[in-house]
Each structure stands twice: as C-alpha cells, then as structure tokens.
Scaffold this motif. Structure first.
Motif, PDB file in Angstrom:
ATOM      1  N   ASN A 195       0.824  -1.210   0.000  1.00 44.24           N
ATOM      2  CA  ASN A 195       0.000   0.000   0.000  1.00 44.24           C
ATOM      3  C   ASN A 195       0.853   1.254   0.000  1.00 44.24           C
ATOM      4  O   ASN A 195       1.830   1.330   0.760  1.00 44.24           O
ATOM      5  CB  ASN A 195      -0.862   0.065   1.260  1.00 44.24           C
ATOM      6  N   VAL A 196       0.467   2.227  -0.792  1.00 39.99           N
ATOM      7  CA  VAL A 196       1.049   3.563  -0.675  1.00 39.99           C
ATOM      8  C   VAL A 196       0.739   4.058   0.743  1.00 39.99           C
ATOM      9  O   VAL A 196      -0.399   3.933   1.214  1.00 39.99           O
ATOM     10  CB  VAL A 196       0.447   4.514  -1.732  1.00 39.99           C
ATOM     11  N   GLY A 197       1.750   4.563   1.421  1.00 36.87           N
ATOM     12  CA  GLY A 197       1.577   4.975   2.820  1.00 36.87           C
ATOM     13  C   GLY A 197       2.409   4.107   3.748  1.00 36.87           C
ATOM     14  O   GLY A 197       2.648   4.470   4.893  1.00 36.87           O
ATOM     15  N   SER A 198       2.847   2.934   3.230  1.00 40.92           N
ATOM     16  CA  SER A 198       3.629   2.020   4.070  1.00 40.92           C
ATOM     17  C   SER A 198       5.054   1.869   3.543  1.00 40.92           C
ATOM     18  O   SER A 198       5.837   1.107   4.089  1.00 40.92           O
ATOM     19  CB  SER A 198       2.955   0.642   4.108  1.00 40.92           C
ATOM     20  N   ILE A 199       5.396   2.597   2.462  1.00 34.76           N
ATOM     21  CA  ILE A 199       6.660   2.322   1.762  1.00 34.76           C
ATOM     22  C   ILE A 199       7.748   3.353   2.111  1.00 34.76           C
ATOM     23  O   ILE A 199       8.832   2.989   2.558  1.00 34.76           O
ATOM     24  CB  ILE A 199       6.423   2.303   0.230  1.00 34.76           C
ATOM     25  N   ALA A 200       7.467   4.639   1.919  1.00 36.41           N
ATOM     26  CA  ALA A 200       8.481   5.690   2.093  1.00 36.41           C
ATOM     27  C   ALA A 200       8.713   6.005   3.575  1.00 36.41           C
ATOM     28  O   ALA A 200       7.978   5.530   4.441  1.00 36.41           O
ATOM     29  CB  ALA A 200       8.018   6.950   1.363  1.00 36.41           C
ATOM     30  N   ASN A 201       9.734   6.812   3.865  1.00 35.18           N
ATOM     31  CA  ASN A 201       9.973   7.237   5.251  1.00 35.18           C
ATOM     32  C   ASN A 201       8.803   8.070   5.765  1.00 35.18           C
ATOM     33  O   ASN A 201       8.382   7.930   6.909  1.00 35.18           O
ATOM     34  CB  ASN A 201      11.267   8.038   5.355  1.00 35.18           C
ATOM     35  N   PHE A 202       8.313   8.952   4.883  1.00 33.67           N
ATOM     36  CA  PHE A 202       7.099   9.714   5.176  1.00 33.67           C
ATOM     37  C   PHE A 202       6.222   9.658   3.928  1.00 33.67           C
ATOM     38  O   PHE A 202       6.725   9.834   2.821  1.00 33.67           O
ATOM     39  CB  PHE A 202       7.395  11.202   5.414  1.00 33.67           C
ATOM     40  N   THR A 203       4.921   9.450   4.119  1.00 33.52           N
ATOM     41  CA  THR A 203       3.993   9.580   3.000  1.00 33.52           C
ATOM     42  C   THR A 203       2.960  10.622   3.394  1.00 33.52           C
ATOM     43  O   THR A 203       2.408  10.566   4.499  1.00 33.52           O
ATOM     44  CB  THR A 203       3.297   8.241   2.691  1.00 33.52           C
ATOM     45  N   THR A 204       2.730  11.587   2.512  1.00 29.68           N
ATOM     46  CA  THR A 204       1.794  12.665   2.844  1.00 29.68           C
ATOM     47  C   THR A 204       0.557  12.580   1.956  1.00 29.68           C
ATOM     48  O   THR A 204       0.646  12.269   0.767  1.00 29.68           O
ATOM     49  CB  THR A 204       2.443  14.052   2.663  1.00 29.68           C
TER      50      THR A 204
END
Ligand SMILES: *Cc1c(COP(=O)(O)O)cnc(C)c1O
Length: 396
Positions: free
Chosen positions: A180-189
């Motif tokens: 899911n987008v939101g679980s991948i990067a250091n921060f997801t906005t």
C-alpha cells in the motif's frame, strides 16, 4: 443535438458544467459531524486519534499524524527530515506548486528532476544524476494516482542516505508491488482537499513507520510544544516546553468526524474511479488523436486524475483551443500541471525553462477529464461524446 461545436454557437453536450473533481457527502457524513459538534471536544480530541488510527491501519503504516492540509503535511515532513538552508531536495516539476514550496519553507534548494514519458512520474535515473553532497531528501509525487518507481527510489535513498518523502495527495488506495502507498516511504503525505479521494474540508495526514518521527511531527503541528508528560509531572501540571519553532497545523475533531465517515466509503469510491477510468480507456483507445494513460503492470493506480494526451500533430489546433471547446460543451476539463519551475516565483529564483524536456513537452498535450465517484453513467458518456465531437472537429 447539433454537430456544431458549442464554442461556435452549437448546442452544448450538457446543460450544466461537469467539474473535473467533486466531493461526495451523504447523511452519514452529516450525522458523524453532528455527533462531534454535540460532544465535549471540537479540536484535537479523541476523534483525531481515532481517525489517525483508522487511517494508519488502512494504509498499513505504524503511525499517522493528521495536520490542517496536505501542504502542511509536506512541510511537516520536510521539517522533521531536518532540511535547512543550503540543503538540496530533489522533486518533480510536474506537480502542484505545494510540493516544491514545502522545501522552500525551510530554506531548502529545490532540484527538479525530469519525468518519464510513459507514466509522467519522476525518473529515478534523472534523480541519481542530480545527487550532490548537499542532497538530503527526495519528494516523489504519485502523479494522477499511479505510484512512482518506489523500489528504485528507496534504493537510491539507502545508497546515498536520503530521506524519502512520497507525496501521495493523488494516490490514497494505490498499491505498488502489492504494497500500500503509505507504508513504503519514510514519510507519506496525503491531502483531504475536496477534490482528493476523501475529504475533511481542508486536511492532511502523514504516515510513517517510526514512532519517534511521528512524535516529532505531533510536536511540530502543535507550536513545537513537546508532548512528554513526564516533564509536566516533574515541573507541575501547568508547565510545558516549547522546544522548536512549530506551527498550529492541527486538524479538528469536527473535521476528523467527517474523515471517519468518508474513510468507510473509500473502497467503493476507488472501485467507481477505476470503473470510470476503464470506460474512458476503452472508448479512447479507438481514437488515434489521443493517448490514454499508461499504467505499469506492478502497480495499481487510485485514479485521482484521468489524463489524456493529445496527439497535437494530428490536430489543427493546440491544447488551449481543445480545452476551451470542451469547456463550452460544459465538460470541466483541466490541466495538471503547469511545470512548477515556470511559475514566476521559481523563475525569479533562476530556474531555466527547457531544462526538463519531457515534462515540458508532455505538459503541452495533457488534458484531465472529469473523474470522481459521484459521476453518473450519463456524465461519463457526456465526457466521451463531447471529447469525440471536439477532437473530430479539429482533426487534420
Ligand atoms: C492537493 C495537492 C497538494 C496539497 O494539498 P492541500 O491539501 O491542498 O494543501 C500537494 N501535492 C499534490 C500533488 C496535490 O495534488
């Protein structure tokens, strides 16, 4: 129905303007907000925490921190990443200005990396070629709802020790390699502006898997006042420490009441967005005058935007004329986006037009069609009919 274009005095395809994006509000939203208004708390109370927990669960992140809008979400992530004057942050020129502006709020230098022609997302090869000793972070934007090449971008982050921020204002509910987008990067906005997937009026939220960083975000959104309860006990109950220069970026319980009822409908809304996108793609793949969006096999778009690209060499007119003709038919087309470095503020900082050839040439041919879950089948047919009518009239 006449074949004369509405812009030339013919009858428009529809009587009323169909916007390119629109919120969906029903009785359950009204009820949810009413309950909060009649409770003890209006601003940061139990409903803010409940909304954050539900949001984190939904995207599979450990933490979610809500803020007053998507721009504040980006600014908070940039601040907590430690960006200072002189630091360089790499991002895409094909985005809303807020993405780049968030770097400028902390005095960072914006380095624009060109996009790839197929997805219009930032090109990892371009990113790597622009890295210097001053580079501190990358802000990747999931254009139109399709996730960026997150594996390559996370690998670059690891190799050069950079913070990866994913601007997912378009991509709530999207997946990359089944993640899911939101679980991948250091921060997801994310943004909860009315044209985005769910709304709280204005609103933003940042997800992260780090509890420490989430607490720093919570401090930043509350004037820089630390949350440490042990410190309060130590001094007396009225004491608090303002440790850094934060902002009042809090979201309210009233807004989160709306957010909670909106979240329940996200799944069905994503399905409807995908369905409409499929209908468009099926209809427009027959039309040589346009290219339909290109979605890579290892990812799912959440379809914030449906961006057609005009084959201008096959038309007698430019994009502006097509845009105006469709607006005259009462189809609320839009353009995403004017390249950010073209804006006067960035021009004054010395950015040179022509430095991002793919972004700048694709910009000339993009046209966003109306796409939102409340559109009826008739609305969808109107868009297709009007687009065929206008483009056929302007075909060479
Ligand atoms: C909407 C949007 C934002 C800003 O969100 P707001 O909630 O309007 O502040 C940032 N980046 C992108 C790509 C957006 O589309």
């Amino acid at each position: 129905m006449s074949d004369t274009l509405a812009i030339d005095g013919g009858t428009p395809i529809r009587k009323k303007m169909l916007p390119y994006g629109h919120q969906s509000i029903d009785d359950s939203d009204l009820q949810s907000v009413r309950e909060v208004l009649q409770s003890e708390w209006l601003t940061t109370g139990p409903i803010v925490s409940e909304f954050e927990k539900k949001f984190a669960q939904l995207v599979g992140a450990k933490e979610a921190v809500s803020v007053s809008n998507g721009t504040a979400a980006l600014h908070s992530a940039v601040f907590v990443s430690g960006i200072k004057p002189g630091d360089e942050v790499i991002t895409t020129p094909l985005t809303f200005a807020a993405t780049a502006n968030s770097i400028r709020y902390e005095g960072g230098t914006v380095i624009f990396a060109d996009v790839t022609a197929d997805t219009l997302n930032i090109d990892p090869t371009q990113i790597e070629s622009l890295i210097t000793t001053k580079t501190k972070a990358i802000i990747a934007v999931d254009f139109a709802g399709q996730p960026c090449d997150m594996q390559q971008i996370m690998d670059i982050g690891e190799k050069y020790n950079l913070v990866i921020i994913e601007d997912a204002a378009h991509s709530l509910g999207a997946t990359y390699n089944s993640e899911n987008v939101g679980s991948i990067a250091n921060f997801t906005t994310f943004s909860m502006h009315p044209v985005k997937h769910i709304t709280t009026g204005e609103g933003g939220i940042i997800t992260t898997n780090s509890e420490h960083l989430a607490n720093r975000l919570r401090t930043f959104r509350n004037h820089g006042i630390s949350l440490n309860p042990a410190q309060r006990d130590l001094h007396n109950s009225w004491w608090y420490d303002m440790e850094e220069l934060g902002h009042n970026y809090r979201l309210t319980d009233i807004q989160c009441g709306l957010g909670l009822s909106q979240l329940k409908k996200l799944g069905q809304w994503l399905n409807r967005r995908r369905q409409i996108a499929d209908i468009y793609t099926q209809a427009f793949s027959e039309l040589e005058l346009v290219d339909t969006p290109y979605i890579l096999k290892d990812r799912n778009s959440s379809w914030h935007l449906y961006v057609l690209r005009l084959n201008l060499e096959m038309l007698n007119v430019g994009r502006t004329q097509v845009f105006q003709a469709l607006r005259a038919e009462n189809i609320g087309v839009n353009v995403h986006y004017i390249p950010v470095p073209w804006h006067p503020y960035y021009q004054n900082l010395g950015y040179v037009k022509g430095s991002w050839p793919i972004c700048e040439s694709e910009y000339e041919r993009v046209l966003s069609l109306p796409l939102w879950p409340g559109m009826s089948d008739v609305d969808v047919s109107n868009v297709i009919e009007a687009t065929f009518k206008v483009l056929k009239a302007y075909a060479r």
